[in-house]
Design a protein around this motif. Structure first.
Motif, PDB file in Angstrom:
ATOM      1  N   LYS A   1       0.827  -1.203   0.000  1.00  0.00           N
ATOM      2  CA  LYS A   1       0.000   0.000   0.000  1.00  0.00           C
ATOM      3  C   LYS A   1       0.867   1.261   0.000  1.00  0.00           C
ATOM      4  CE  LYS A   1      -4.217   1.690   2.175  1.00  0.00           C
ATOM      5  NZ  LYS A   1      -5.185   1.478   3.261  1.00  0.00           N
ATOM      6  N   MET A   2       1.957   1.230   0.776  1.00  0.00           N
ATOM      7  CA  MET A   2       2.869   2.374   0.797  1.00  0.00           C
ATOM      8  C   MET A   2       3.528   2.554  -0.564  1.00  0.00           C
ATOM      9  SD  MET A   2       3.989   4.803   2.673  1.00  0.00           S
ATOM     10  CE  MET A   2       5.328   5.991   2.789  1.00  0.00           C
ATOM     11  N   ASN A   3       3.941   1.457  -1.185  1.00  0.00           N
ATOM     12  CA  ASN A   3       4.517   1.549  -2.528  1.00  0.00           C
ATOM     13  C   ASN A   3       3.508   2.130  -3.520  1.00  0.00           C
ATOM     14  OD1 ASN A   3       7.064   0.664  -1.910  1.00  0.00           O
ATOM     15  ND2 ASN A   3       6.808  -1.397  -2.765  1.00  0.00           N
ATOM     16  N   GLY A   4       2.240   1.726  -3.377  1.00  0.00           N
ATOM     17  CA  GLY A   4       1.217   2.287  -4.249  1.00  0.00           C
ATOM     18  C   GLY A   4       1.064   3.781  -4.047  1.00  0.00           C
ATOM     19  N   TRP A   5       1.142   4.217  -2.786  1.00  0.00           N
ATOM     20  CA  TRP A   5       1.054   5.649  -2.495  1.00  0.00           C
ATOM     21  C   TRP A   5       2.247   6.396  -3.095  1.00  0.00           C
ATOM     22  CZ3 TRP A   5       3.960   9.250   0.265  1.00  0.00           C
ATOM     23  CH2 TRP A   5       3.312  10.430   0.596  1.00  0.00           C
ATOM     24  N   LEU A   6       3.444   5.830  -2.962  1.00  0.00           N
ATOM     25  CA  LEU A   6       4.632   6.461  -3.529  1.00  0.00           C
ATOM     26  C   LEU A   6       4.543   6.547  -5.052  1.00  0.00           C
ATOM     27  CD1 LEU A   6       7.348   4.720  -1.327  1.00  0.00           C
ATOM     28  CD2 LEU A   6       6.703   7.135  -1.242  1.00  0.00           C
ATOM     29  N   ARG A   7       4.090   5.459  -5.682  1.00  0.00           N
ATOM     30  CA  ARG A   7       3.978   5.439  -7.137  1.00  0.00           C
ATOM     31  C   ARG A   7       2.927   6.456  -7.601  1.00  0.00           C
ATOM     32  NH1 ARG A   7       6.064   1.530 -10.382  1.00  0.00           N
ATOM     33  NH2 ARG A   7       6.267   0.070  -8.628  1.00  0.00           N
ATOM     34  N   GLN A   8       1.846   6.584  -6.825  1.00  0.00           N
ATOM     35  CA  GLN A   8       0.799   7.550  -7.147  1.00  0.00           C
ATOM     36  C   GLN A   8       1.344   8.975  -7.123  1.00  0.00           C
ATOM     37  OE1 GLN A   8      -2.212   6.531  -7.990  1.00  0.00           O
ATOM     38  NE2 GLN A   8      -3.349   8.457  -8.072  1.00  0.00           N
ATOM     39  N   HIS A   9       2.414   9.169  -6.333  1.00  0.00           N
ATOM     40  CA  HIS A   9       3.009  10.505  -6.219  1.00  0.00           C
ATOM     41  C   HIS A   9       4.273  10.649  -7.072  1.00  0.00           C
ATOM     42  CE1 HIS A   9       0.214  10.609  -2.850  1.00  0.00           C
ATOM     43  NE2 HIS A   9       0.351  11.917  -2.845  1.00  0.00           N
ATOM     44  N   GLY A  10       4.382   9.832  -8.102  1.00  0.00           N
ATOM     45  CA  GLY A  10       5.419  10.024  -9.109  1.00  0.00           C
ATOM     46  C   GLY A  10       6.735   9.334  -8.858  1.00  0.00           C
ATOM     47  N   LEU A  11       6.844   8.506  -7.825  1.00  0.00           N
ATOM     48  CA  LEU A  11       8.085   7.814  -7.525  1.00  0.00           C
ATOM     49  C   LEU A  11       8.023   6.374  -8.048  1.00  0.00           C
ATOM     50  CD1 LEU A  11       8.590   9.112  -3.885  1.00  0.00           C
ATOM     51  CD2 LEU A  11       9.608  10.008  -5.992  1.00  0.00           C
ATOM     52  N   THR A  12       9.179   5.716  -8.070  1.00  0.00           N
ATOM     53  CA  THR A  12       9.250   4.308  -8.485  1.00  0.00           C
ATOM     54  C   THR A  12       9.863   3.515  -7.341  1.00  0.00           C
ATOM     55  OG1 THR A  12       9.602   4.984 -10.790  1.00  0.00           O
ATOM     56  CG2 THR A  12      10.086   2.686 -10.238  1.00  0.00           C
ATOM     57  N   PRO A  13       9.053   3.040  -6.425  1.00  0.00           N
ATOM     58  CA  PRO A  13       9.563   2.357  -5.235  1.00  0.00           C
ATOM     59  C   PRO A  13      10.145   0.991  -5.567  1.00  0.00           C
ATOM     60  CG  PRO A  13       7.189   2.182  -5.321  1.00  0.00           C
ATOM     61  CD  PRO A  13       7.577   3.103  -6.437  1.00  0.00           C
ATOM     62  N   SER A  14      11.095   0.560  -4.758  1.00  0.00           N
ATOM     63  CA  SER A  14      11.644  -0.782  -4.923  1.00  0.00           C
ATOM     64  C   SER A  14      10.607  -1.804  -4.478  1.00  0.00           C
ATOM     65  CB  SER A  14      12.917  -0.948  -4.096  1.00  0.00           C
ATOM     66  OG  SER A  14      12.647  -0.733  -2.721  1.00  0.00           O
ATOM     67  N   PRO A  15      10.509  -2.934  -5.182  1.00  0.00           N
ATOM     68  CA  PRO A  15       9.526  -3.961  -4.807  1.00  0.00           C
ATOM     69  C   PRO A  15       9.797  -4.507  -3.410  1.00  0.00           C
ATOM     70  CG  PRO A  15      10.391  -4.367  -7.009  1.00  0.00           C
ATOM     71  CD  PRO A  15      11.251  -3.295  -6.396  1.00  0.00           C
ATOM     72  N   LEU A  16       8.745  -4.953  -2.767  1.00  0.00           N
ATOM     73  CA  LEU A  16       8.866  -5.554  -1.453  1.00  0.00           C
ATOM     74  C   LEU A  16       9.854  -6.719  -1.493  1.00  0.00           C
ATOM     75  CD1 LEU A  16       5.914  -6.364   0.904  1.00  0.00           C
ATOM     76  CD2 LEU A  16       7.658  -8.062   0.487  1.00  0.00           C
ATOM     77  N   GLY A  17      10.756  -6.756  -0.504  1.00  0.00           N
ATOM     78  CA  GLY A  17      11.706  -7.854  -0.402  1.00  0.00           C
ATOM     79  C   GLY A  17      13.022  -7.641  -1.112  1.00  0.00           C
ATOM     80  N   LYS A  18      13.134  -6.576  -1.904  1.00  0.00           N
ATOM     81  CA  LYS A  18      14.379  -6.327  -2.642  1.00  0.00           C
ATOM     82  C   LYS A  18      15.447  -5.674  -1.778  1.00  0.00           C
ATOM     83  CE  LYS A  18      13.140  -7.867  -6.703  1.00  0.00           C
ATOM     84  NZ  LYS A  18      13.823  -9.032  -7.342  1.00  0.00           N
ATOM     85  N   CYS A  19      15.013  -4.914  -0.791  1.00  0.00           N
ATOM     86  CA  CYS A  19      15.971  -4.206   0.060  1.00  0.00           C
ATOM     87  C   CYS A  19      15.373  -4.081   1.457  1.00  0.00           C
ATOM     88  CB  CYS A  19      16.276  -2.822  -0.523  1.00  0.00           C
ATOM     89  SG  CYS A  19      17.435  -1.855   0.476  1.00  0.00           S
ATOM     90  N   ALA A  20      15.977  -4.773   2.421  1.00  0.00           N
ATOM     91  CA  ALA A  20      15.407  -4.852   3.767  1.00  0.00           C
ATOM     92  C   ALA A  20      15.326  -3.476   4.429  1.00  0.00           C
ATOM     93  CB  ALA A  20      16.233  -5.799   4.625  1.00  0.00           C
TER      94      ALA A  20
END
Length: 287
Positions: free
Chosen positions: A242-261
């Motif tokens: 959900k946080m990644n979706g919020w970040l993407r909605q605001h123009g960012l490209t978040p790292s997928p869950l599990g890629k970086c602890a």
């Protein structure tokens, strides 16, 4: 008397990331007769009964699902011939089904608790489907054991970590936008990567969180009892998507869950802070 025959070795090897079959003893319960299900449907809130035409395809996607033109009660009574798909949601609102759900999950938790913590939010669903009906390609957000009661069906599960089968942005959207249709885009080429599970009465199947799947009903009426729950781990996963979706909605490209602890931890802490102080991400939030 135990309701399940659980292999501790199989459970330990597969749960909670991979699908696997189990055996159960619920197929003769009077709670799953059509007459009892008609009675149950009369007591449930209208929003807790979903039904439609079952003449769909795996790639139905976000299209509008056609209505079958019948009432809830008439759909159940005519399920052999009306080519329909139906789910009775949160049937634990009825005391008899709540007791059955609790008895089932009390047994399941003995094994699940060895891998997960904070098991909570027990829910149960009953699927009633006409012969040869299809449930399109989709994902579910709970730990789910699907117990086959009557008839047979085949579930095809796919790798949730393959971005071609489940794009990260699409997964995030399912969590961030609470009103998003649960169905996913499906291509015929995906089918070569499916893991096939045939289910007969007395058999059950574990469906991991966010594992894409679609279901083909057999030649007879099918009744399935789905018992679900959440965990500390599933809540964390939901919040990060959900946080990644919020970040993407605001123009960012978040790292997928599990890629970086450390990124995951930072995003999780940020989510919880935003939830506590501004309620920006409160809707559809795990309990």
């Amino acid at each position: 008397m135990s309701l399940f025959a659980l292999s501790q070795d199989v459970f330990a090897q597969h749960f909670p990331e991979l699908g696997f079959k189990i055996q159960h003893h619920l197929q003769h319960s009077p709670l799953f007769s059509l007459s009892r299900l008609v009675s149950l449907s009369r007591t449930l809130p209208e929003e807790h009964v979903e039904y439609n035409s079952g003449t769909l395809t795996p790639n139905h996607g976000n299209q509008t699902v056609p209505f079958n033109g019948l009432s809830i009660e008439d759909t159940i009574k005519a399920i052999e011939t009306c080519q329909s798909w139906m789910v009775l949601k949160f049937v634990e609102q009825d005391n008899a089904y709540r007791q059955l759900l609790d008895a089932c999950l009390d047994e399941i938790y003995l094994e699940a608790g060895k891998k997960l913590t904070g098991l909570h939010k027990r829910s149960a669903f009953i699927f009633i489907t006409s012969p040869n009906s299809v449930t399109p390609y989709h994902i579910d957000p709970e730990h789910n054991f699907l117990l086959q009661i009557r008839g047979n069906k085949t579930m095809y599960q796919f790798d949730k970590h393959n971005p071609n089968l489940l794009p990260e942005a699409l997964l995030e959207e399912k969590y961030y936008k609470a009103d998003t249709n649960r169905n996913l885009p499906f291509q015929a080429a995906f089918q070569t990567q499916a893991k096939c599970f045939d289910l007969q009465p007395g058999e059950g199947l574990f469906v991991p969180i966010n594992v894409p799947h679609w279901v083909q009903n057999g030649d007879n009426v099918s009744i399935s009892f789905s018992i679900t729950f959440h965990s500390t781990q599933s809540d964390r996963e939901a919040r990060l998507h959900k946080m990644n979706g919020w970040l993407r909605q605001h123009g960012l490209t978040p790292s997928p869950l599990g890629k970086c602890a450390w990124r995951d931890q930072l995003k999780y802490q940020s989510f919880m802070w935003m939830r506590k102080t501004a309620h920006l991400l409160k809707s559809n939030e795990p309990d």
